[in-house]
Design a protein around this motif. Sequence first.
Motif, PDB file in Angstrom:
ATOM      1  N   LEU A 157      18.140  57.955 -14.210  1.00  0.00           N
ATOM      2  CA  LEU A 157      17.196  57.296 -15.113  1.00  0.00           C
ATOM      3  C   LEU A 157      15.751  57.717 -14.822  1.00  0.00           C
ATOM      4  N   TYR A 158      15.386  57.795 -13.530  1.00  0.00           N
ATOM      5  CA  TYR A 158      13.991  58.010 -13.162  1.00  0.00           C
ATOM      6  C   TYR A 158      13.698  59.362 -12.518  1.00  0.00           C
ATOM      7  N   GLY A 159      14.730  60.222 -12.440  1.00  0.00           N
ATOM      8  CA  GLY A 159      14.501  61.573 -11.922  1.00  0.00           C
ATOM      9  C   GLY A 159      13.908  61.575 -10.538  1.00  0.00           C
ATOM     10  N   GLU A 160      12.786  62.287 -10.406  1.00  0.00           N
ATOM     11  CA  GLU A 160      12.186  62.488  -9.077  1.00  0.00           C
ATOM     12  C   GLU A 160      11.252  61.361  -8.646  1.00  0.00           C
ATOM     13  N   GLN A 161      11.071  60.347  -9.512  1.00  0.00           N
ATOM     14  CA  GLN A 161      10.092  59.292  -9.171  1.00  0.00           C
ATOM     15  C   GLN A 161      10.433  58.638  -7.830  1.00  0.00           C
ATOM     16  N   GLU A 162       9.429  58.556  -6.971  1.00  0.00           N
ATOM     17  CA  GLU A 162       9.609  57.917  -5.658  1.00  0.00           C
ATOM     18  C   GLU A 162       9.330  56.419  -5.825  1.00  0.00           C
ATOM     19  N   PRO A 163      10.327  55.562  -5.613  1.00  0.00           N
ATOM     20  CA  PRO A 163      10.088  54.139  -5.856  1.00  0.00           C
ATOM     21  C   PRO A 163       9.283  53.495  -4.722  1.00  0.00           C
ATOM     22  N   HIS A 164       8.727  52.322  -4.999  1.00  0.00           N
ATOM     23  CA  HIS A 164       8.243  51.450  -3.925  1.00  0.00           C
ATOM     24  C   HIS A 164       9.504  50.851  -3.335  1.00  0.00           C
ATOM     25  N   HIS A 165       9.744  51.024  -2.044  1.00  0.00           N
ATOM     26  CA  HIS A 165      10.962  50.438  -1.473  1.00  0.00           C
ATOM     27  C   HIS A 165      10.611  49.407  -0.405  1.00  0.00           C
ATOM     28  N   TYR A 166      11.259  48.233  -0.522  1.00  0.00           N
ATOM     29  CA  TYR A 166      11.007  47.144   0.418  1.00  0.00           C
ATOM     30  C   TYR A 166      12.295  46.854   1.173  1.00  0.00           C
ATOM     31  N   GLY A 167      12.358  47.329   2.425  1.00  0.00           N
ATOM     32  CA  GLY A 167      13.539  47.124   3.248  1.00  0.00           C
ATOM     33  C   GLY A 167      13.433  45.814   4.011  1.00  0.00           C
ATOM     34  N   THR A 168      14.536  45.429   4.628  1.00  0.00           N
ATOM     35  CA  THR A 168      14.564  44.206   5.425  1.00  0.00           C
ATOM     36  C   THR A 168      14.623  44.607   6.883  1.00  0.00           C
TER      37      THR A 168
ATOM     38  N   MET B  93      22.720  39.173   8.650  1.00  0.00           N
ATOM     39  CA  MET B  93      23.829  38.918   9.582  1.00  0.00           C
ATOM     40  C   MET B  93      23.306  38.581  10.992  1.00  0.00           C
ATOM     41  N   LEU B  94      22.143  39.130  11.330  1.00  0.00           N
ATOM     42  CA  LEU B  94      21.580  38.905  12.667  1.00  0.00           C
ATOM     43  C   LEU B  94      20.504  37.824  12.657  1.00  0.00           C
ATOM     44  N   GLY B  95      20.518  37.013  11.590  1.00  0.00           N
ATOM     45  CA  GLY B  95      19.582  35.883  11.549  1.00  0.00           C
ATOM     46  C   GLY B  95      18.282  36.153  10.831  1.00  0.00           C
TER      47      GLY B  95
END
Length: 354
Positions: free
Chosen positions: A20-31, A36-38
């Motif tokens: 859908l978005y090709g090469e666009q680099e998304p804003h990514h928000y990881g945890t 599982m570890l609280g």
Amino acid sequence: MTHEENTSGWDAIDQAIGELYGEQEPHHYGTSIPYMLGGPDPLDGISVYSANTPMPHWHFVTYGFSELYEKEMQDASKSGYGFELTFRLTRSENETEPPAWALNLLQNVGRYVFNSGNIFHAGDYMDANGPICLESDTLLTALSFIEDPDLPEISTPNGSVQFIQMVGITGRELEMIQTWNARGFLSACSSFMPKYVTDLMRNSYADIPSVIQAVQLGIEQDGSSTAFLFIQQLGWESPRKKMLQKTVPAKLQLGANQAVLIGNILRSRMSKGESLSLIGPDVNIMFKAGEQPALLESDRQITLTVNKQVVEELAKNLRPVEWTFVITSLDHLLVQIVKTEIKDQEGHVIKTIG
């Protein structure tokens, strides 16, 4: 990502969005700390893309409702819960970062799913009991769910994943959905809300003539898809015999806030011969269509069999005011409507209905 060995579920989602978005680099928000570890956040990550059609908006995609790594669940046909959530939100020209409240909202919905085990399907809805964006004066106080128009279901090594888009709706729109159904309602609004992009500042679509007409027609044709209504203010007092064998009739208690809605859904369900269950903190009351009005009590459930006349009498009298009326044909059932107090998050009463 900490899982070096197998990210096949994650990769499959990346691939679908990549188309859908090709090469666009998304804003990514990881945890940082896994749930599982609280850790506080159940979703492993949320990616946000910048889209320009049909209007500039942010397109959020979750990672975590499906199995992103090894296959762990028994059901081979679907990955994890079988879906990921998406959300589209209007984006202003000068916005370079997606707003944090939307990320929090997705994590909150994640918490709800992980803690309750209730999963979302297209056509579902959920009352947020307040603005979906806490500090704003938006009219949007509920969510409905529909297939993402750009992301069809995918097959992954861990099973299938559907992309279910969350859509912000107003309280009155939620009532229209409850009285009819979410798919029909969203379809009736699609020309005002292309791709179901959520706009916090929009007016309610519940006043637009074409929407009102579609909903009325839909109710006549389909009835209501709402089989269960959760009612905070639901009370029941059993009939009891007094001295000299005089019977005190049963009493049904409802809050003023939901009185009209209950009447509308009841009318809509009964016209198609479908039952409606009101589920309260302490009691369940089921309305069932039948020729002969009757009242039946068991341990956990009260069943009220109602015909067309009783439904009309109920719907006419279920008004948002504090008062009591009697349904003679249902063993002289007393129906009491009590005030509803609407409170803010601090617990202060901000509005009284009834």
